[in-house]
Design a protein around this motif. Structure first.
Motif, PDB file in Angstrom:
ATOM      1  N   ARG A 118       1.049  -1.040   0.020  1.00  0.00           N
ATOM      2  CA  ARG A 118       0.282   0.373   0.063  1.00  0.00           C
ATOM      3  C   ARG A 118       1.354   1.096  -0.003  1.00  0.00           C
ATOM      4  NH1 ARG A 118      -1.149   3.580   3.724  1.00  0.00           N
ATOM      5  NH2 ARG A 118      -0.041   2.578   5.109  1.00  0.00           N
ATOM      6  N   ARG A 119       1.633   1.053   0.886  1.00  0.00           N
ATOM      7  CA  ARG A 119       2.554   2.512   0.836  1.00  0.00           C
ATOM      8  C   ARG A 119       3.686   2.770   0.303  1.00  0.00           C
ATOM      9  NH1 ARG A 119       5.850   4.089   6.858  1.00  0.00           N
ATOM     10  NH2 ARG A 119       3.728   3.310   7.528  1.00  0.00           N
ATOM     11  N   LYS A 120       3.833   1.772  -1.257  1.00  0.00           N
ATOM     12  CA  LYS A 120       4.689   1.621  -2.050  1.00  0.00           C
ATOM     13  C   LYS A 120       3.963   2.324  -3.653  1.00  0.00           C
ATOM     14  CE  LYS A 120       7.963  -1.709  -3.503  1.00  0.00           C
ATOM     15  NZ  LYS A 120       8.317  -2.908  -4.066  1.00  0.00           N
ATOM     16  N   LEU A 121       2.845   1.471  -3.306  1.00  0.00           N
ATOM     17  CA  LEU A 121       1.594   2.057  -4.516  1.00  0.00           C
ATOM     18  C   LEU A 121       1.105   3.916  -3.654  1.00  0.00           C
ATOM     19  CD1 LEU A 121      -1.103  -0.633  -4.968  1.00  0.00           C
ATOM     20  CD2 LEU A 121       0.655   0.243  -6.325  1.00  0.00           C
ATOM     21  N   LYS A 122       1.174   4.356  -3.088  1.00  0.00           N
ATOM     22  CA  LYS A 122       1.429   5.448  -2.528  1.00  0.00           C
ATOM     23  C   LYS A 122       2.066   6.244  -2.600  1.00  0.00           C
ATOM     24  CE  LYS A 122       0.097   8.752   1.529  1.00  0.00           C
ATOM     25  NZ  LYS A 122       0.045   8.422   2.864  1.00  0.00           N
ATOM     26  N   GLN A 123       3.055   6.116  -2.889  1.00  0.00           N
ATOM     27  CA  GLN A 123       4.543   6.779  -2.939  1.00  0.00           C
ATOM     28  C   GLN A 123       4.620   6.543  -4.453  1.00  0.00           C
ATOM     29  OE1 GLN A 123       8.679   4.797  -1.698  1.00  0.00           O
ATOM     30  NE2 GLN A 123       9.260   6.863  -2.141  1.00  0.00           N
ATOM     31  N   ARG A 124       3.810   5.489  -5.433  1.00  0.00           N
ATOM     32  CA  ARG A 124       4.443   5.849  -7.037  1.00  0.00           C
ATOM     33  C   ARG A 124       3.361   6.560  -7.255  1.00  0.00           C
ATOM     34  NH1 ARG A 124       3.798  -0.661  -8.349  1.00  0.00           N
ATOM     35  NH2 ARG A 124       6.665  -0.766  -7.835  1.00  0.00           N
ATOM     36  N   SER A 125       2.048   6.614  -6.691  1.00  0.00           N
ATOM     37  CA  SER A 125       0.808   7.544  -7.104  1.00  0.00           C
ATOM     38  C   SER A 125       1.460   9.826  -6.633  1.00  0.00           C
ATOM     39  CB  SER A 125      -0.203   7.395  -6.377  1.00  0.00           C
ATOM     40  OG  SER A 125      -0.135   7.760  -5.422  1.00  0.00           O
ATOM     41  N   LEU A 126       2.272   9.261  -5.933  1.00  0.00           N
ATOM     42  CA  LEU A 126       2.727  10.561  -5.267  1.00  0.00           C
ATOM     43  C   LEU A 126       3.606  11.165  -6.499  1.00  0.00           C
ATOM     44  CD1 LEU A 126       2.047  10.961  -1.795  1.00  0.00           C
ATOM     45  CD2 LEU A 126       1.299  11.677  -3.351  1.00  0.00           C
ATOM     46  N   ASN A 127       4.543  10.222  -6.777  1.00  0.00           N
ATOM     47  CA  ASN A 127       5.609  10.906  -7.845  1.00  0.00           C
ATOM     48  C   ASN A 127       5.086  11.369  -8.754  1.00  0.00           C
ATOM     49  OD1 ASN A 127       7.546  10.265  -5.785  1.00  0.00           O
ATOM     50  ND2 ASN A 127       8.080   8.536  -5.554  1.00  0.00           N
ATOM     51  N   ALA A 175       2.191  11.907  -9.766  1.00  0.00           N
ATOM     52  CA  ALA A 175       1.740  13.363  -9.573  1.00  0.00           C
ATOM     53  C   ALA A 175       2.504  14.768  -9.046  1.00  0.00           C
ATOM     54  CB  ALA A 175       0.759  13.151  -8.424  1.00  0.00           C
ATOM     55  N   GLY A 176       3.659  14.331  -9.199  1.00  0.00           N
ATOM     56  CA  GLY A 176       4.984  15.419  -9.235  1.00  0.00           C
ATOM     57  C   GLY A 176       5.558  16.303  -7.881  1.00  0.00           C
ATOM     58  N   ARG A 177       4.504  15.075  -6.534  1.00  0.00           N
ATOM     59  CA  ARG A 177       4.425  15.230  -5.605  1.00  0.00           C
ATOM     60  C   ARG A 177       5.275  14.492  -4.862  1.00  0.00           C
ATOM     61  NH1 ARG A 177      -0.996  15.899  -3.027  1.00  0.00           N
ATOM     62  NH2 ARG A 177      -1.019  14.573  -4.730  1.00  0.00           N
ATOM     63  N   PRO A 178       6.964  14.919  -4.164  1.00  0.00           N
ATOM     64  CA  PRO A 178       7.728  13.633  -3.630  1.00  0.00           C
ATOM     65  C   PRO A 178       6.636  13.497  -1.970  1.00  0.00           C
ATOM     66  CG  PRO A 178       8.657  16.061  -3.991  1.00  0.00           C
ATOM     67  CD  PRO A 178       7.045  16.747  -4.831  1.00  0.00           C
ATOM     68  N   HIS A 179       6.827  12.383  -2.058  1.00  0.00           N
ATOM     69  CA  HIS A 179       6.589  11.943  -1.120  1.00  0.00           C
ATOM     70  C   HIS A 179       8.209  11.465   0.404  1.00  0.00           C
ATOM     71  CE1 HIS A 179       4.233   9.594   2.077  1.00  0.00           C
ATOM     72  NE2 HIS A 179       5.748   8.427   1.680  1.00  0.00           N
ATOM     73  N   GLN A 180       7.211  12.456   0.983  1.00  0.00           N
ATOM     74  CA  GLN A 180       8.501  12.260   2.046  1.00  0.00           C
ATOM     75  C   GLN A 180       8.322  11.103   3.210  1.00  0.00           C
ATOM     76  OE1 GLN A 180       9.395  16.263   3.975  1.00  0.00           O
ATOM     77  NE2 GLN A 180       9.797  16.844   1.678  1.00  0.00           N
ATOM     78  N   ALA A 181       8.997  10.032   3.417  1.00  0.00           N
ATOM     79  CA  ALA A 181       8.682   8.757   4.072  1.00  0.00           C
ATOM     80  C   ALA A 181       9.254   9.641   5.500  1.00  0.00           C
ATOM     81  CB  ALA A 181       9.718   7.648   3.698  1.00  0.00           C
ATOM     82  N   PRO A 182       8.185   8.462   6.574  1.00  0.00           N
ATOM     83  CA  PRO A 182       8.862   9.280   7.645  1.00  0.00           C
ATOM     84  C   PRO A 182      10.264   8.621   8.408  1.00  0.00           C
ATOM     85  CG  PRO A 182       7.285   7.437   8.066  1.00  0.00           C
ATOM     86  CD  PRO A 182       7.569   7.735   7.484  1.00  0.00           C
ATOM     87  N   ALA A 183      11.822   9.248   9.005  1.00  0.00           N
ATOM     88  CA  ALA A 183      12.833   8.971   8.866  1.00  0.00           C
ATOM     89  C   ALA A 183      13.145   7.946  10.342  1.00  0.00           C
ATOM     90  CB  ALA A 183      13.659  10.081  10.081  1.00  0.00           C
TER      91      ALA A 183
END
Length: 188
Positions: free
Chosen positions: A24-33, A35-43
């Protein structure tokens, strides 16, 4: 059913949830990328960034950003992005644009070097033409010309045959000019 079987079933269920969440996180990150918005994963493992003495040397901002000249983007060459922090030595045979942090040495003697308003440099920079619009502590050596723009905050030594300083720049430097080349003619 014994307790051991329940632990096995529970373990398999938890592992299934972990795998599902990862997908789910990987799909969310792909969709944000996409859309042109970088996804910042929690540190997960945060490392404290060593604070340089830039904050101590900065006077209050007086120059307005609307009237101040800015560094134009380098058409080619190396770029140190705003999220990048380099500790060490960089030797470049191409133009360099610094938007992030560099703690160490940057040597590009035959090419222009630019430090943008978000750039922080500590130690040593050498380039043919060096433009500073950010923070620098250390030695700046320009083989042709050094330009300090209105948001420049510089502390250390400047060595350049020509130094251009725009209104609003803040300096606490020693200025050194390379020894001029003199030719001596011997008369018999």
């Amino acid at each position: 059913m014994g307790i051991q079987v329940w632990f096995i079933v529970l373990g398999v269920g938890v592992m299934t949830l972990i795998v599902w969440d990862g997908k789910r996180r990987k799909l969310k990150q792909r969709s944000l990328n996409a859309a042109g918005r970088p996804h910042q994963a929690p540190a997960v493992d945060t490392v404290p960034i060593l604070e340089l003495p830039f904050e101590a040397m900065s006077p209050p901002e007086e120059a307005s950003a609307a009237t101040s000249p800015t560094i134009q983007g380098v058409s080619g060459g190396s770029r140190i992005g705003s999220a990048t922090h380099i500790l060490g030595k960089v030797i470049a045979d191409e133009p360099v644009l610094i938007k992030g942090r560099l703690e160490g040495t940057l040597i590009a003697p035959n090419h222009p070097v630019s430090v943008t308003a978000s750039g922080h440099v500590a130690s040593y920079i050498e380039g043919s033409c060096v433009d500073i619009d950010g923070y620098m502590v250390g030695t700046l050596k320009a083989n042709t010309k050094a330009t300090l723009l209105s948001r420049a905050r510089l502390q250390g030594v400047v060595e350049a045959p020509r130094l251009e300083c725009t209104a609003g720049a803040w300096l606490q430097v020693d200025v050194a000019q390379a020894a001029s080349r003199q030719s001596a003619a011997m008369v018999p």
